[in-house]
Design an enzyme around this catalytic site. Structure first.
Site, short mmCIF file in Angstrom:
data_model
loop_
_atom_site.label_atom_id
_atom_site.label_comp_id
_atom_site.label_asym_id
_atom_site.label_seq_id
_atom_site.Cartn_x
_atom_site.Cartn_y
_atom_site.Cartn_z
N SER A 18 70.66 75.60 76.11
CA SER A 18 70.97 74.67 77.20
C SER A 18 72.46 74.66 77.50
CB SER A 18 70.49 73.26 76.86
OG SER A 18 69.08 73.23 76.72
N GLY A 32 68.54 74.54 68.80
CA GLY A 32 69.88 74.49 68.23
C GLY A 32 70.67 75.77 68.39
N GLY A 63 20.23 92.88 61.64
CA GLY A 63 19.58 91.92 60.76
C GLY A 63 20.55 91.52 59.67
N LYS A 92 10.37 96.60 53.88
CA LYS A 92 10.15 96.49 52.44
C LYS A 92 8.78 95.86 52.13
CE LYS A 92 15.10 96.21 51.59
NZ LYS A 92 16.20 95.62 50.82
N SER A 103 60.45 78.86 74.24
CA SER A 103 59.43 79.86 74.62
C SER A 103 59.20 80.85 73.48
CB SER A 103 59.82 80.58 75.91
OG SER A 103 61.12 81.10 75.86
N ASP A 139 6.41 97.33 50.90
CA ASP A 139 5.95 97.85 49.61
C ASP A 139 6.32 96.90 48.46
OD1 ASP A 139 8.57 98.80 50.51
OD2 ASP A 139 8.73 99.72 48.54
N ASP A 175 23.68 101.85 63.85
CA ASP A 175 23.45 101.05 62.65
C ASP A 175 24.56 100.01 62.59
OD1 ASP A 175 22.62 100.08 60.21
OD2 ASP A 175 23.66 101.63 59.06
N THR A 176 24.22 98.72 62.74
CA THR A 176 25.25 97.69 62.82
C THR A 176 25.30 96.87 61.54
OG1 THR A 176 23.70 96.12 63.84
CG2 THR A 176 24.98 97.52 65.31
#
Length: 639
Positions: free
Chosen positions: A483, A479, A39, A174, A550, A176, A118-119
């Site tokens: 190649s 650079g 929740g 809750k 790459s 109450d 418990d998350t």
């Protein structure tokens, strides 16, 4: 004067021992329910679990004393206990009064054993909620009676339903603080029912509770005489778990390991994911499709006449069938499918956005394969349930996308099997879990495309050329001289009568990759295509030279794994950024610095240098000719 017990001591001890054994036996055969509480923030999830532990007497005296002391320290009023402190274990959780990590707790009642997770309620920890929900049978969705249905209520409900949790409890907490108002309770339930119906939740159990005061937790509360339903514990004790459903399905067992203690025994161990199995049953091993029959079902306590879903066993087969970890043993006449392309829902759980086309590890059950994710079809807005267009998935996003694996995956749709339909995605470089997903179905083309066997093998192609195929992968900044050096290496190999082909980054973008830009996703796809072409050329027996920036290690590693071991040679043309920028032969760095050229490697796009390249050349210390000579010497011999 009371009568003296005349029972001999040894008989008294025997009776006590019998009582203990009877209790342990009864406890051992209790069913297990896994559930989560979820929740929004401060809806009282941790307090509720603390109350359940307290009321079920699962707290030791020293824990209770520490809890009372901690409650006073954090300022709990009067003699009240802050039950949330039982679960909030991290220092940051106690300081902030929130849940961050997933906290698992065990407790039991006379009728059942429980594991509760418990998350967290914060949106940034949604990934932790998914982790806790992945193994749960039931979800308790808490709502603060003062606040009503919130964004995280919807998000967690949607995720719980998406993950396949069939039992939902809407706990309006809750009460109450709203004077146990029935009108307020009915208003919240009506609002939630409308939302639940829109996402496919047909049924849920709603109850008014107070985790802090204990109302309707273990027994009906006199404060809610208008509520006639069960208490929370009563419902948890009686709700049907999914074990019976799993046992009614066809038999499936993912193989976790091959049990071979000696030459006289060979079995296949794993947890049965569905169905039942008996000696004599006909089974099929997937993905190979080989069939056999079950000869024995072995456990530490001896052989079994049958085994059912949820049991861990070792199965022996009557025939010598090739079967290993990751394979699935299934009913012969009702086997699951195997495919390599799917549609899936993905929950992204990493701070870094998903990179379309990047290769990740996909783990499903005991299977681990390499996978690439295509651009998502859409993401889901959990508040409006709209399908929104997107190019990638950010943290906590939920999207639908097509995925492709490098080899067939044995699966069933997630709606039918969590074990064979749910997966996680793992980053290959960092080993972080970056996503979780659910398979919908195999794409039709995955079953219609087959590998065509040919008689002339790659070994024959290589022998005709009198050389060993290789892919020489030059990587470095723009650079750096990739190649130029690759061209020099090819000239030397040509003089040695080697059959070569040079794939240059700029040249490839004039044709094969002319549709790609320079975003991270396009760079990944650029390298994937080049890797596939290089692999085909290597299959033809050629020595392939590639000169590409790459920039990402993951993609270079992806290409390495496309080839047989030893055929991929990573050559790092190591040139400092300031040197490469000073050269700026094409004027690209100047454009990048001025903002004209975006996503330029080294300026506003990262370059990940090889950590352990096969060959390294430094163009500050070497001329291109010297670098080429060094590379060729390192490659020898080439037969």
């Amino acid at each position: 004067m009371e009568p003296v017990d005349q029972t001999p001591v040894y008989q008294t001890e025997a009776l006590i021992a019998e009582d203990i054994l009877a209790y342990l036996d009864k406890h051992q055969h209790k069913t297990m329910l896994r559930f989560i509480t979820c929740g929004s923030v401060d809806d009282g999830k941790s307090t509720l679990i603390g109350r359940l532990l307290y009321d079920s007497k699962m707290i030791f005296e020293d824990q209770l004393a520490a809890l009372e002391a901690d409650s006073k320290r954090v300022g709990t009023q009067g003699a009240e206990i802050d039950f949330a402190l039982l679960v909030d274990g991290l220092a940051a959780e106690r300081e902030q009064g929130i849940t961050i990590d997933v906290a698992y707790r065990f407790f039991s009642t006379e009728k059942r054993k429980f594991i509760v997770a418990d998350t967290p309620g914060h949106e940034q920890y949604t990934r932790n909620m998914v982790t806790g929900a992945s193994t749960a049978d039931l979800a308790v969705i808490l709502i603060d009676a003062r606040k009503g249905v919130l964004t995280q209520t919807r998000r967690h409900s949607y995720l719980a339903h998406l993950i396949g949790i069939r039992h939902i409890v809407l706990a309006v907490n809750k009460m109450d603080l709203v004077d146990y108002s029935q009108a307020r309770f009915d208003e919240i339930v009506a609002e939630y029912r409308e939302f639940a119906a829109s996402i496919g939740i047909a049924e849920f159990v709603a109850m008014p509770i107070s985790g802090f005061k204990g109302d309707n937790i273990t027994a009906p509360s006199p404060n809610t005489p208008w509520y006639s339903g069960p208490s929370l514990v009563e419902h948890l004790e009686t709700v049907e778990v999914d074990t019976a459903t799993d046992q009614a399905r066809p038999f499936r067992m993912p193989v976790q390991w091959v049990n071979r203690p000696n030459l006289d025994f060979r079995g296949f161990s794993g947890l049965i994911a569905g169905g039942t199995v008996e000696p004599g049953d006909a089974v099929r091993v997937l993905p190979s499709g080989k069939t056999s029959t079950v000869s024995r079902i072995v456990t530490l306590d001896g052989d079994l006449d049958s085994a059912v879903a949820g049991q861990s066993v070792t199965i022996c087969l009557a025939d010598e069938v090739d079967c290993s970890r990751g394979d699935v043993i299934a009913t012969a006449d009702q086997p699951p499918q195997a495919a390599d392309q799917f549609e899936a829902t993905i929950v992204w759980m990493d701070d870094d956005a998903m990179l379309v086309g990047r290769s990740y590890w996909l783990k499903l059950g005991t299977q681990t394969v390499s996978v690439t994710v295509q651009q998502p079809k859409y993401t889901v807005n959990v508040n409006t349930l709209e399908h929104l267009a997107c190019k990638t998935l950010e943290l906590n996003a939920i999207g639908v996308a097509e995925i492709a694996t490098d080899k067939p995956l044995v699966f069933e749709p997630y709606a039918d099997s969590r074990t064979l339909g749910g997966f996680i995605l793992i980053d290959k470089i960092t080993n972080r879990t970056v996503g979780a997903g659910m398979l919908h179905f195999a794409l039709r083309r995955a079953q219609n495309v087959h590998w065509q066997a040919t008689d002339i093998t790659r070994e024959v192609h290589a022998s005709l050329k009198n050389q060993k195929p290789k892919v020489l992968w030059f990587t470095g900044l723009s650079g750096s001289g990739k190649s130029t050096i690759a061209n020099e290496v090819e000239k030397r190999l040509n003089l040695m009568n080697r059959h070569t082909f040079l794939l240059d980054g700029d040249n490839v973008r004039h044709g094969l990759n002319r549709d790609l830009g320079f975003t991270e996703a396009d760079r990944i796809e650029n390298i994937r295509r080049v890797g596939e072409v290089a692999k085909l050329m290597a299959d033809a027996g050629l020595i392939v030279l590639t000169a590409f920036i790459s920039p990402f290690r993951a993609e270079r590693e992806m290409v390495r794994k496309m080839l047989p071991e030893g055929e991929f040679v990573e050559i790092f043309v190591d040139t400092p950024l300031e040197v490469a920028e000073a050269r700026d032969v094409k004027g690209l760095y100047k454009k990048a610095r001025s903002g004209v050229l975006k996503n330029f490697t080294g300026i506003d796009s990262p370059y990940e240098p090889p950590e352990d390249p096969d060959i390294r050349v430094n163009t500050v210390e070497m001329t291109p000719e010297e670098a080429a000579e060094h590379i060729v010497r390192q490659l020898m011999p080439l037969k």
